[in-house]
Scaffold this motif. Structure first.
Motif, PDB file in Angstrom:
ATOM      1  N   LYS A 180       0.847  -1.189   0.000  1.00 29.86           N
ATOM      2  CA  LYS A 180       0.000   0.000   0.000  1.00 29.86           C
ATOM      3  C   LYS A 180       0.886   1.243   0.000  1.00 29.86           C
ATOM      4  CE  LYS A 180      -4.102  -2.025   0.274  1.00 29.86           C
ATOM      5  NZ  LYS A 180      -5.135  -1.894  -0.775  1.00 29.86           N
ATOM      6  N   ARG A 181       0.257   2.406   0.006  1.00 28.91           N
ATOM      7  CA  ARG A 181       1.010   3.652  -0.175  1.00 28.91           C
ATOM      8  C   ARG A 181       1.808   4.072   1.060  1.00 28.91           C
ATOM      9  NH1 ARG A 181      -2.987   8.128  -2.000  1.00 28.91           N
ATOM     10  NH2 ARG A 181      -4.337   7.067  -0.479  1.00 28.91           N
ATOM     11  N   TYR A 182       2.953   4.698   0.783  1.00 29.13           N
ATOM     12  CA  TYR A 182       3.760   5.346   1.808  1.00 29.13           C
ATOM     13  C   TYR A 182       3.225   6.753   2.051  1.00 29.13           C
ATOM     14  CZ  TYR A 182       7.250   1.647   1.142  1.00 29.13           C
ATOM     15  OH  TYR A 182       7.896   0.436   1.065  1.00 29.13           O
ATOM     16  N   GLU A 198       3.211   9.373  -0.667  1.00 26.92           N
ATOM     17  CA  GLU A 198       2.342   9.115  -1.808  1.00 26.92           C
ATOM     18  C   GLU A 198       0.901   9.569  -1.571  1.00 26.92           C
ATOM     19  OE1 GLU A 198       4.085   5.223  -3.963  1.00 26.92           O
ATOM     20  OE2 GLU A 198       3.465   4.870  -1.885  1.00 26.92           O
ATOM     21  N   ILE A 199       0.605  10.023  -0.366  1.00 24.92           N
ATOM     22  CA  ILE A 199      -0.726  10.541  -0.085  1.00 24.92           C
ATOM     23  C   ILE A 199      -0.856  11.919  -0.726  1.00 24.92           C
ATOM     24  CG2 ILE A 199      -2.300  11.289   1.745  1.00 24.92           C
ATOM     25  CD1 ILE A 199      -1.032   9.170   3.541  1.00 24.92           C
ATOM     26  N   GLU A 200      -1.919  12.121  -1.488  1.00 25.57           N
ATOM     27  CA  GLU A 200      -2.115  13.379  -2.205  1.00 25.57           C
ATOM     28  C   GLU A 200      -2.504  14.500  -1.245  1.00 25.57           C
ATOM     29  OE1 GLU A 200      -1.455  13.820  -5.341  1.00 25.57           O
ATOM     30  OE2 GLU A 200      -1.054  11.703  -5.780  1.00 25.57           O
ATOM     31  N   ASP A 212      -6.471   1.695   1.779  1.00 27.97           N
ATOM     32  CA  ASP A 212      -5.482   2.536   1.107  1.00 27.97           C
ATOM     33  C   ASP A 212      -5.680   4.005   1.455  1.00 27.97           C
ATOM     34  OD1 ASP A 212      -3.131   2.648  -0.405  1.00 27.97           O
ATOM     35  OD2 ASP A 212      -4.226   3.270  -2.212  1.00 27.97           O
ATOM     36  N   LYS A 257       9.495   7.175   1.735  1.00 25.62           N
ATOM     37  CA  LYS A 257       8.998   5.836   2.078  1.00 25.62           C
ATOM     38  C   LYS A 257       8.781   5.654   3.580  1.00 25.62           C
ATOM     39  CE  LYS A 257      10.558   3.468  -2.078  1.00 25.62           C
ATOM     40  NZ  LYS A 257       9.201   3.636  -2.646  1.00 25.62           N
TER      41      LYS A 257
END
Length: 245
Positions: free
Chosen positions: A74-76, A79-81, A203, A232
């Protein structure tokens, strides 16, 4: 002439802003598996400038958990917008119940009672669970709330409530005042943080160790969650605040 963006900022600054973030340090309450934070002075003003080194786990103080914290692939955090970090805020108040029963776990039934009073929870919302646990900060013993056998007692979300919110109401994220998503009694019963895994498996993110939820309305405010952008990272201390309607 000011454009609509400048006008919007002017309007927002006329509103009340509420800090939802604990100040933390080496003596603050923290998850039992982590060492205490370490703050070290590297240079003082006598050297020409003041600089420090900070050492702490990513999940420390009021913090944001990225999906990767519990769920592989899943996202680090980085990577969250940005637009995911500013959301309409719903606050479900179960502070009286949590005071009467430190093992309180939010149910679907109460969410429906909340909606009967305040209207249906809108999709895309950030839903925060108010328990007033944050008022125990920075007292480590009170925050951990251990019994004679060394077991912690703290309130939280039930897995069923979280599934209802994400699957039926299509919310975006959650937050709470405790170390973990799950009530500690559910963690001991299940042998795992099933609620926390479920949230991050969507996510999306959650914010833990919030404060000042008692200063917010049930609906109508906006939450803003600002974090650094380490590469990360599974999570990091966050500066969360609410703008009131």
């Amino acid at each position: 002439m000011a454009n609509d963006l400048i006008q919007a900022i002017t309007l927002l600054k006329q509103k009340e802003w509420v800090d939802l973030t604990h100040t933390f340090g080496p003596e603050s309450p923290h998850f039992h598996a982590f060492d205490a934070a370490e703050f070290q002075t590297l240079f003082t003003h006598d050297d020409g400038f003041f600089a420090q080194r900070f050492s702490f786990p990513g999940q420390y103080g009021t913090h944001l958990d990225a999906p990767i914290h519990f769920v592989r692939n899943k996202r680090y955090l980085d990577e969250i917008e940005l637009k995911e970090l500013v959301l309409p805020l719903v606050v479900i108040d179960k502070s009286k119940e949590a005071e009467a029963n430190n093992d309180y776990s939010l149910s679907v039934e109460y969410i429906l009672q909340f909606e009967a009073e305040h209207g249906q929870i809108e999709s895309g919302s950030f839903v925060a669970l108010r328990t007033d646990w944050s008022k125990r900060w920075p007292d480590v013993e009170a925050f951990n709330n251990k019994d004679a056998d060394g077991n912690n007692h703290a309130p939280g979300w039930s897995l069923e409530a979280l599934k209802f919110l994400f699957e039926e109401r299509q919310i975006k994220a959650v937050g709470h005042e405790t170390f973990d998503t799950d009530a500690t009694i559910d963690y001991r019963k299940n042998g795992a943080l099933l609620g926390e895994y479920f949230v991050l498996d969507q996510d999306t993110y959650q914010v833990e160790l919030l404060k000042n939820l008692d200063k917010l309305p049930a609906k109508g405010a906006v939450i803003v969650n600002i974090t650094p952008k380490p590469e990360k990272a599974s999570g990091f201390p966050v500066r969360s605040f609410a703008i009131l309607p």
